[in-house]
Design a protein around this motif. Structure first.
Motif, PDB file in Angstrom:
ATOM      1  N   TRP A 152      38.707   1.807  20.086  1.00 40.74           N
ATOM      2  CA  TRP A 152      39.367   0.654  19.453  1.00 40.74           C
ATOM      3  C   TRP A 152      40.841   0.945  19.191  1.00 40.74           C
ATOM      4  O   TRP A 152      41.710   0.109  19.485  1.00 40.74           O
ATOM      5  N   GLU A 156      30.743  -5.563  20.157  1.00 35.16           N
ATOM      6  CA  GLU A 156      31.552  -4.353  20.148  1.00 35.16           C
ATOM      7  C   GLU A 156      30.683  -3.103  20.024  1.00 35.16           C
ATOM      8  O   GLU A 156      31.146  -1.985  20.283  1.00 35.16           O
ATOM      9  N   ARG A 195      36.268   0.233  10.655  1.00 30.64           N
ATOM     10  CA  ARG A 195      37.361  -0.575  11.203  1.00 30.64           C
ATOM     11  C   ARG A 195      38.133  -1.298  10.104  1.00 30.64           C
ATOM     12  O   ARG A 195      39.231  -1.800  10.345  1.00 30.64           O
ATOM     13  N   HIS A 199      45.478   1.694  14.476  1.00 33.27           N
ATOM     14  CA  HIS A 199      45.225   0.692  15.514  1.00 33.27           C
ATOM     15  C   HIS A 199      46.436  -0.222  15.679  1.00 33.27           C
ATOM     16  O   HIS A 199      46.885  -0.496  16.807  1.00 33.27           O
TER      17      HIS A 199
END
Length: 405
Positions: free
Chosen positions: A211, A344, A144, A153
Motif C-alpha cells: 500500500w 484489498e 492503514r 503512504h
C-alpha cells in the motif's frame, strides 16, 4: 434486543482474544487484565450479538453481557435480525466461508485479517462482494489508519520523493513464547491456521508494504523456516526477496523468536530515503535526483548533497480498530465511503502464499502464481498436520499487540 437508533449493531463470531476485545470496545466494558486499555465505543456502533461454540465462552458472555443475545451457530445469528454487520474473529480458514454466506444473505461483513489463507478463497469473497453491491465488505486493516503509515503512504504517493528503488522491512518484534503457541489447538498448525508468522502476526505489514509503495511485487524468492525456534509445524522465521514492476527490489524479514526484536521500514527513492524506526520517521532529502546526479557528477566518488529531516506525524484521535469499526458503520449508514474495501485483502494473502510456495518449491515465484498449485502444496501439509494433545486453551491480553508493530 431492539436496534439503537443511528447505530450499526455488530455481531461477533468467535469470542477469543480478538473477539473479546471487540466486545469491550463496543460496550465500554472494563478491561479484564490489569493495565489493559480499552478504547471508548465508536460513535455509530453497538454490540448486537455474540456467537461461539465453546460452552465456557457462552457462560462468560452471559455473565459479562447479560443483555446481549448469544448464539451457538453463526448462521442463526445472521438470520436473527439482531445484527446489521458481522465481524469474523475465528480461525483463518473460516473467514471466507462465513463472509461469503453472510453477503449472500444480505449481511454486511467486516472480515478480520487475514482475509483468508488461500488467495483463491479471497478471490471468491471478492466475486461475492461484487455480486452483492447492496452490502458493505470491509477488512480490518486498522494499521492503514495508523498516523505513521498514513503519513508514509501520503509522502511516497505524492511523487515528490522520486521513484522507489528499494523497500526493506525487518519486523521481528513479535516475540512469542511456546506458551503462546500452546494456548489453542488450532494455533500454528497447517490444518487449523494455515500458516505461522506470515498469517498471524504479519498480515498488516504485508498489506502496508504494498500500500505504501503503491505497487505489488512481480517476483518473490523466500526462505521460510518451519518450527525453527518453537515446537510448531508452521513458519516462525522468514527472509524474502522481492522484485517490483518498476525495477525496484526489496527484502522482508520477520520472526517470532528475536529478542529484542526490530521494527524498521525503509524506502529508498531517487530523491531520498524514508525510514521509520523507534516511533520516528526520518527523511534523508537529496538536493538532486540520484539518477541525474549519477549521470552528471564529474568525480567518481562524489556524493549527492543531502539534508536530514524528522517528519512530523499528525496526531489522530481514537484507536485504530475503532476507526475502522466506525468507518464501516458510517459506510453502511451512507455517511461516508468505505475506507478499506475488503477486496484489498487479496494483496497480503497472495504475497504470503507466494513466500510459502517459493520455499516449498525452492524457486522464484512469478506473480500472479498458480493458485491450484499452491492449494495442492498446502493440502499436502494439511493432510499430515499434527493434532495437538492436552491443549491448555488460554486467552491472552492483546493490549500490547495493538501498536504499530
Amino acid at each position: 434486543m431492539e436496534k439503537t437508533e443511528g447505530k450499526i449493531r455488530y455481531g461477533l463470531i468467535g469470542i477469543g482474544a480478538q473477539g473479546g476485545s471487540y466486545a469491550r470496545f463496543l460496550t465500554n466494558a472494563p478491561a479484564p487484565f490489569p493495565g489493559m486499555v480499552c478504547a471508548p465505543c465508536p460513535d455509530n456502533c453497538a454490540l448486537g450479538a455474540l456467537c461461539d461454540i465453546d460452552p465456557e465462552k457462552e457462560k462468560m458472555c452471559k455473565e459479562q453481557y447479560p443483555d446481549v443475545p448469544f448464539f451457538k451457530d453463526w448462521k442463526d445469528m445472521i438470520a436473527s435480525g439482531t445484527v446489521d454487520a458481522i465481524i469474523t474473529t475465528v480461525p483463518h480458514y473460516l473467514h471466507h466461508e462465513i463472509s461469503i454466506y453472510a453477503m449472500e444473505h444480505g449481511m454486511n461483513v467486516l472480515c478480520e485479517k487475514p482475509a483468508g489463507v488461500r488467495s483463491k478463497d479471497v478471490q471468491k469473497m471478492i466475486a461475492c462482494a461484487k455480486a452483492h453491491p447492496e452490502v458493505s465488505f470491509g477488512i480490518m486493516f486498522n494499521q492503514r489508519t495508523n498516523c505513521v503509515y498514513r503519513k508514509m503512504h501520503e509522502m511516497v504517493q505524492s511523487g515528490k520523493y522520486g521513484q522507489i528503488k528499494r523497500v526493506n522491512w525487518i519486523i521481528t518484534d513479535w516475540y512469542r513464547t511456546q506458551a503462546y503457541y500452546n494456548s489453542g489447538g488450532w494455533r500454528a498448525t497447517w490444518d487449523g491456521e494455515g500458516g505461522g508468522v506470515l498469517f498471524n502476526q504479519c498480515p498488516h505489514q504485508l498489506d502496508l508494504l504494498q500500500w505504501i509503495a503503491g505497487m505489488k511485487p512481480e517476483r518473490v524468492r523466500a526462505f521460510c523456516r518451519f518450527g525453527k525456534w518453537h515446537d510448531i509445524e508452521v513458519e516462525d522465521d522468514v527472509t524474502a526477496y522481492m522484485e517490483f514492476p518498476n525495477g525496484a527490489s526489496g527484502c522482508f524479514v520477520t520472526c517470532t523468536a528475536d529478542a529484542p526484536g526490530t521494527n524498521r521500514l525503509e524506502l529508498t527513492g531517487t530523491k531520498g530515503k524514508l525510514v521509520y524506526e523507534n516511533n520516528v520517521i526520518t527523511y534523508w532529502k537529496l538536493k538532486t535526483d540520484e539518477r541525474e546526479f549519477c549521470k552528471t557528477a564529474p568525480g567518481g566518488f562524489d556524493q549527492p548533497a543531502c539534508e536530514t529531516q524528522t517528519v512530523e506525524i499528525p496526531a489522530v484521535e481514537g484507536s485504530e480498530h475503532n476507526r475502522v469499526l466506525n468507518n464501516v458503520a458510517n459506510a453502511i449508514l451512507g455517511l461516508e465511503p468505505l475506507y478499506i474495501d475488503g477486496k484489498e485483502g487479496i494483496n497480503g494473502v497472495a504475497l504470503a502464499d507466494a513466500m510459502l510456495l517459493s520455499t516449498w518449491l525452492d524457486k522464484t515465484i512469478e506473480m500472479p502464481f498458480d493458485d491450484d498449485l499452491y492449494l495442492a502444496e498446502l493440502d499436502k501439509r494439511r493432510a499430515t498436520s499434527r493434532r495437538k494433545e492436552n491443549v491448555n486453551e488460554k486467552t491472552f491480553s492483546l493490549d500490547n499487540s495493538f501498536s504499530n508493530k
